[in-house]
Design a protein around this motif. Structure first.
Motif, PDB file in Angstrom:
ATOM      1  N   ALA A  85       0.816  -1.220   0.000  1.00 39.34           N
ATOM      2  CA  ALA A  85       0.000   0.000   0.000  1.00 39.34           C
ATOM      3  C   ALA A  85       0.850   1.271   0.000  1.00 39.34           C
ATOM      4  CB  ALA A  85      -0.935  -0.005   1.208  1.00 39.34           C
ATOM      5  N   GLY A  86       2.171   1.139   0.135  1.00 37.59           N
ATOM      6  CA  GLY A  86       3.030   2.309   0.057  1.00 37.59           C
ATOM      7  C   GLY A  86       3.793   2.673   1.323  1.00 37.59           C
ATOM      8  N   PHE A  87       3.532   1.989   2.427  1.00 34.21           N
ATOM      9  CA  PHE A  87       4.321   2.229   3.635  1.00 34.21           C
ATOM     10  C   PHE A  87       5.721   1.651   3.427  1.00 34.21           C
ATOM     11  CE2 PHE A  87       0.136   2.814   5.397  1.00 34.21           C
ATOM     12  CZ  PHE A  87       0.316   3.716   6.431  1.00 34.21           C
ATOM     13  N   VAL A  88       6.704   2.175   4.169  1.00 35.03           N
ATOM     14  CA  VAL A  88       8.092   1.753   4.011  1.00 35.03           C
ATOM     15  C   VAL A  88       8.606   1.199   5.331  1.00 35.03           C
ATOM     16  CG1 VAL A  88      10.413   2.516   3.393  1.00 35.03           C
ATOM     17  CG2 VAL A  88       8.431   3.523   2.255  1.00 35.03           C
ATOM     18  N   ARG A  89       9.159  -0.014   5.261  1.00 30.39           N
ATOM     19  CA  ARG A  89       9.690  -0.651   6.470  1.00 30.39           C
ATOM     20  C   ARG A  89      11.143  -0.254   6.725  1.00 30.39           C
ATOM     21  NH1 ARG A  89       9.766  -7.096   7.292  1.00 30.39           N
ATOM     22  NH2 ARG A  89       9.565  -6.906   5.054  1.00 30.39           N
ATOM     23  N   ALA A  90      11.927  -0.100   5.671  1.00 31.05           N
ATOM     24  CA  ALA A  90      13.357   0.170   5.821  1.00 31.05           C
ATOM     25  C   ALA A  90      13.620   1.436   6.628  1.00 31.05           C
ATOM     26  CB  ALA A  90      14.012   0.268   4.448  1.00 31.05           C
ATOM     27  N   GLU A  91      12.766   2.429   6.493  1.00 25.96           N
ATOM     28  CA  GLU A  91      12.986   3.696   7.188  1.00 25.96           C
ATOM     29  C   GLU A  91      12.761   3.596   8.696  1.00 25.96           C
ATOM     30  OE1 GLU A  91      10.614   6.569   5.114  1.00 25.96           O
ATOM     31  OE2 GLU A  91      12.023   6.661   3.453  1.00 25.96           O
ATOM     32  N   ALA A  92      12.151   2.503   9.158  1.00 29.26           N
ATOM     33  CA  ALA A  92      11.871   2.332  10.585  1.00 29.26           C
ATOM     34  C   ALA A  92      13.023   1.670  11.334  1.00 29.26           C
ATOM     35  CB  ALA A  92      10.591   1.515  10.767  1.00 29.26           C
ATOM     36  N   GLY A  93      14.086   1.322  10.629  1.00 27.95           N
ATOM     37  CA  GLY A  93      15.163   0.535  11.214  1.00 27.95           C
ATOM     38  C   GLY A  93      15.860   1.128  12.422  1.00 27.95           C
ATOM     39  N   GLN A  94      15.900   2.437  12.561  1.00 31.08           N
ATOM     40  CA  GLN A  94      16.590   3.073  13.684  1.00 31.08           C
ATOM     41  C   GLN A  94      15.650   3.460  14.825  1.00 31.08           C
ATOM     42  OE1 GLN A  94      19.997   3.357  13.840  1.00 31.08           O
ATOM     43  NE2 GLN A  94      19.874   2.108  11.995  1.00 31.08           N
ATOM     44  N   LEU A  95      14.382   3.114  14.697  1.00 36.33           N
ATOM     45  CA  LEU A  95      13.416   3.481  15.733  1.00 36.33           C
ATOM     46  C   LEU A  95      13.526   2.565  16.944  1.00 36.33           C
ATOM     47  CD1 LEU A  95      10.268   4.093  13.506  1.00 36.33           C
ATOM     48  CD2 LEU A  95      11.761   5.830  14.536  1.00 36.33           C
ATOM     49  N   LYS A  96      13.210   3.123  18.095  1.00 34.75           N
ATOM     50  CA  LYS A  96      13.047   2.326  19.314  1.00 34.75           C
ATOM     51  C   LYS A  96      11.554   2.298  19.585  1.00 34.75           C
ATOM     52  CE  LYS A  96      17.493   3.391  21.474  1.00 34.75           C
ATOM     53  NZ  LYS A  96      18.172   3.643  20.254  1.00 34.75           N
ATOM     54  N   SER A  97      11.048   1.100  19.900  1.00 34.86           N
ATOM     55  CA  SER A  97       9.607   0.941  20.045  1.00 34.86           C
ATOM     56  C   SER A  97       9.292  -0.123  21.081  1.00 34.86           C
ATOM     57  CB  SER A  97       9.013   0.516  18.692  1.00 34.86           C
ATOM     58  OG  SER A  97       7.632   0.250  18.817  1.00 34.86           O
ATOM     59  N   PRO A  98       8.154   0.010  21.764  1.00 39.37           N
ATOM     60  CA  PRO A  98       7.732  -1.049  22.674  1.00 39.37           C
ATOM     61  C   PRO A  98       7.200  -2.267  21.907  1.00 39.37           C
ATOM     62  CG  PRO A  98       6.085   0.680  22.612  1.00 39.37           C
ATOM     63  CD  PRO A  98       7.249   1.160  21.795  1.00 39.37           C
ATOM     64  N   TYR A  99       7.060  -2.129  20.600  1.00 44.11           N
ATOM     65  CA  TYR A  99       6.547  -3.192  19.743  1.00 44.11           C
ATOM     66  C   TYR A  99       7.632  -3.592  18.743  1.00 44.11           C
ATOM     67  CZ  TYR A  99       2.255  -1.333  21.732  1.00 44.11           C
ATOM     68  OH  TYR A  99       1.293  -0.893  22.601  1.00 44.11           O
ATOM     69  N   PRO A 100       7.489  -4.734  18.079  1.00 42.55           N
ATOM     70  CA  PRO A 100       8.533  -5.194  17.157  1.00 42.55           C
ATOM     71  C   PRO A 100       8.799  -4.203  16.017  1.00 42.55           C
ATOM     72  CG  PRO A 100       6.955  -6.959  17.614  1.00 42.55           C
ATOM     73  CD  PRO A 100       6.385  -5.702  18.200  1.00 42.55           C
ATOM     74  N   VAL A 101      10.031  -3.722  15.933  1.00 42.01           N
ATOM     75  CA  VAL A 101      10.402  -2.768  14.890  1.00 42.01           C
ATOM     76  C   VAL A 101      10.313  -3.416  13.517  1.00 42.01           C
ATOM     77  CG1 VAL A 101      12.277  -1.322  13.997  1.00 42.01           C
ATOM     78  CG2 VAL A 101      11.791  -1.360  16.436  1.00 42.01           C
TER      79      VAL A 101
END
Length: 126
Positions: A85-101
């Motif tokens: 649908a157009g979302f990008v996963r690669a750009e989330a690689g440096q995020l810290k999250s309480p859920y699976p990055v």
């Protein structure tokens, strides 16, 4: 959804109607951090209408709007669906999250941000 509405975190909801019925839905809420970002949840397509591209179209329209508005949106979900649908996963690689990055995707974010995701309290224990 009720918790998001009651807390004031909800900024918008979209329904996909068919006659007198609703066959699709999504909600956008304000992230606590990073400020100015939105999170997408929940997203639902009625089971008998799934696999007919309705969800992909709804998400594609959201991604297009986010890009035009310069509005970052984060979603946690099935990467294969959201990437189509157009979302990008690669750009989330440096995020810290309480859920699976690895299941975190972004729309309308340039580069690879280093940030800690803090979701609305309504998601605590959801």
């Amino acid at each position: 959804v009720k918790k998001l509405r009651k807390s004031g975190a909800m900024v918008g909801e979209m329904v996909l109607p068919l006659g007198d019925e609703v066959i699709g839905y999504y909600a956008l809420s304000r992230m606590v951090e990073p400020q100015g970002w939105l999170c997408l949840a929940p997203v639902a397509i009625r089971p008998d209408w799934q696999r007919k591209n309705h969800g992909k179209r709804m998400m594609g329209q959201l991604v297009a709007w986010a890009g035009e508005a310069g509005q970052p949106v984060v979603v946690l979900g099935q990467p294969e669906f959201y990437e189509r649908a157009g979302f990008v996963r690669a750009e989330a690689g440096q995020l810290k999250s309480p859920y699976p990055v690895e299941n975190t995707l972004l729309a309308a974010v340039n580069g690879t941000p280093e940030a800690t995701l803090v979701y609305p309290k309504a998601f605590d224990g959801a």
